[in-house]
Design a protein around this motif. Structure first.
Motif, PDB file in Angstrom:
ATOM      1  N   GLY A  15      -1.568   0.893   4.826  1.00  0.00           N
ATOM      2  CA  GLY A  15      -1.220   0.756   3.414  1.00  0.00           C
ATOM      3  C   GLY A  15      -0.036  -0.173   3.199  1.00  0.00           C
ATOM      4  N   ALA A  16       0.954  -0.107   4.087  1.00  0.00           N
ATOM      5  CA  ALA A  16       2.115  -0.989   3.978  1.00  0.00           C
ATOM      6  C   ALA A  16       1.728  -2.451   4.137  1.00  0.00           C
ATOM      7  CB  ALA A  16       3.165  -0.603   5.023  1.00  0.00           C
ATOM      8  N   LEU A  44       0.055  -3.655   0.909  1.00  0.00           N
ATOM      9  CA  LEU A  44       1.032  -3.909  -0.156  1.00  0.00           C
ATOM     10  C   LEU A  44       1.781  -5.213   0.095  1.00  0.00           C
ATOM     11  CD1 LEU A  44       2.588  -0.399  -0.909  1.00  0.00           C
ATOM     12  CD2 LEU A  44       0.728  -1.580  -2.073  1.00  0.00           C
ATOM     13  N   TRP A  61       5.999  -0.050  -7.622  1.00  0.00           N
ATOM     14  CA  TRP A  61       5.917   1.411  -7.613  1.00  0.00           C
ATOM     15  C   TRP A  61       5.262   1.924  -8.894  1.00  0.00           C
ATOM     16  CZ3 TRP A  61       8.268   5.292 -10.597  1.00  0.00           C
ATOM     17  CH2 TRP A  61       8.153   6.589 -10.082  1.00  0.00           C
ATOM     18  N   LEU A  64       1.631   1.361  -8.627  1.00  0.00           N
ATOM     19  CA  LEU A  64       0.990   2.316  -7.722  1.00  0.00           C
ATOM     20  C   LEU A  64       0.766   3.670  -8.394  1.00  0.00           C
ATOM     21  CD1 LEU A  64       2.964   1.574  -4.433  1.00  0.00           C
ATOM     22  CD2 LEU A  64       0.520   1.204  -4.778  1.00  0.00           C
ATOM     23  N   CYS A 113       7.570   3.160  -1.443  1.00  0.00           N
ATOM     24  CA  CYS A 113       6.287   2.469  -1.616  1.00  0.00           C
ATOM     25  C   CYS A 113       5.554   2.323  -0.287  1.00  0.00           C
ATOM     26  CB  CYS A 113       6.508   1.092  -2.240  1.00  0.00           C
ATOM     27  SG  CYS A 113       7.006   1.127  -3.980  1.00  0.00           S
ATOM     28  N   LEU A 114       6.263   1.875   0.746  1.00  0.00           N
ATOM     29  CA  LEU A 114       5.609   1.602   2.032  1.00  0.00           C
ATOM     30  C   LEU A 114       5.251   2.888   2.781  1.00  0.00           C
ATOM     31  CD1 LEU A 114       7.708  -1.452   3.280  1.00  0.00           C
ATOM     32  CD2 LEU A 114       5.520  -1.445   2.069  1.00  0.00           C
ATOM     33  N   ALA A 139       2.289   4.546   0.862  1.00  0.00           N
ATOM     34  CA  ALA A 139       1.285   3.588   0.393  1.00  0.00           C
ATOM     35  C   ALA A 139      -0.130   4.149   0.508  1.00  0.00           C
ATOM     36  CB  ALA A 139       1.402   2.284   1.185  1.00  0.00           C
ATOM     37  N   TYR A 176      -0.659   6.712  -2.255  1.00  0.00           N
ATOM     38  CA  TYR A 176      -0.751   6.088  -3.583  1.00  0.00           C
ATOM     39  C   TYR A 176      -2.074   5.338  -3.750  1.00  0.00           C
ATOM     40  CZ  TYR A 176       4.252   6.953  -4.399  1.00  0.00           C
ATOM     41  OH  TYR A 176       5.458   7.526  -4.600  1.00  0.00           O
TER      42      TYR A 176
END
Length: 278
Positions: A100-101, A104, A171, A174, A267-268, A271, A274
């Motif tokens: 996921g990171a 993003l 963010w 997300l 966020c990371l 991720a 989200y």
């Protein structure tokens, strides 16, 4: 027989500003044309500055670039996720071995390029204005310290503010699944951060709910206060940066840098959750 369709991206020549924005920066069509209009306004301001420097100081052009950043970075950052959901490209991406990171970071690549694109003219303007500040101000003023303070504050604004907006609005994108709602929420959140502390501090000071020191602290929450203070440094009403104000500005940037680290980590780290992978 093969049938080819001509899109708006293909209709624009590769050398045009529109083609650069849509192909290289991956900016949506309407936003790209808004950016082009903003550049036209900046060009007019720049030529006005050259023709009559007294009536059009450098901070007008610097402010114009910051306004352009305010109009574009929040929407583009929030749209990085929302557009993928809207175009139904998110599902196939989640089946790939990418984390996921990593997804993003790939989506934010156009935003990073756009930030770099805006930062270059700002750095040039800062260097030219620092030279003008040193050459034109009274020799009795602390010109060297003012120039160093101006360059330090200005470089920090370019390094910190766009990245804080980028990760904060990502963010928001997300968390909010609707594309329009995500973009508008991101834009209004950044606009509120910029504009609400200024009238709020004046109102609370006039009503006696805040002391002058408290009102100054509230006003320093807004990046407009920091940018305006740097641009007017050396003027008659702002001849020198005091030590106490320098400490407050340092705390402002330290808090903003801490927010970048915290929001980026959130966020990371989250991720996959989200994005709906887990």
């Amino acid at each position: 027989t093969e049938i080819y369709t001509l899109s708006l991206h293909d209709a624009l020549p590769i050398w045009s500003l529109g083609g650069f924005l849509m192909r290289r920066m991956q900016v949506p069509n309407l936003l790209a044309f808004s950016i082009i209009l903003g550049f036209i306004v900046l060009i007019v301001l720049f030529f006005n500055l050259i023709m009559d420097p007294k009536s059009a100081p450098f901070f007008v052009v610097v402010g114009g670039v910051w306004i352009l950043a305010l109009l574009t970075i929040p929407i583009q950052s929030a749209n990085a996720v929302a557009s993928e959901r809207m175009n139904e490209r998110l599902g196939p991406l989640l089946t790939t071995p990418l984390t996921g990171a990593e997804i993003l970071n790939e989506w934010l690549a156009p935003v990073r390029r756009w930030i770099q694109f805006l930062a270059r003219p700002l750095i040039v303007l800062f260097a030219v204005e620092a030279f003008v500040k040193y050459r034109t101000h009274n020799t009795d003023d602390p010109r060297w310290s003012n120039v160093v303070a101006y360059l330090g504050i200005s470089v920090l604004t370019v390094w910190i503010y766009p990245r804080l907006v980028q990760w904060s609005c990502l963010w928001i994108g997300l968390r909010i699944k609707s594309q329009i709602r995500a973009m508008m929420t991101a834009f209004f959140a950044v606009a509120a951060w910029c504009f609400i502390p200024l009238p709020a501090s004046g109102f609370l000071l006039n009503t006696g709910l805040l002391s002058p020191g408290g009102a100054e602290l509230l006003a320093l929450v807004s990046p407009i206060t920091i940018i305006r203070g740097a641009e007017t440094l050396g003027a008659e009403f702002n001849p020198q940066l005091s030590f106490s104000l320098a400490i407050l500005i340092f705390c402002h940037f330290a808090a903003a840098a801490g927010l970048i680290w915290w929001i980026r980590r959130a966020c990371l780290t989250n991720a996959d959750r989200y994005l709906g992978r887990i």
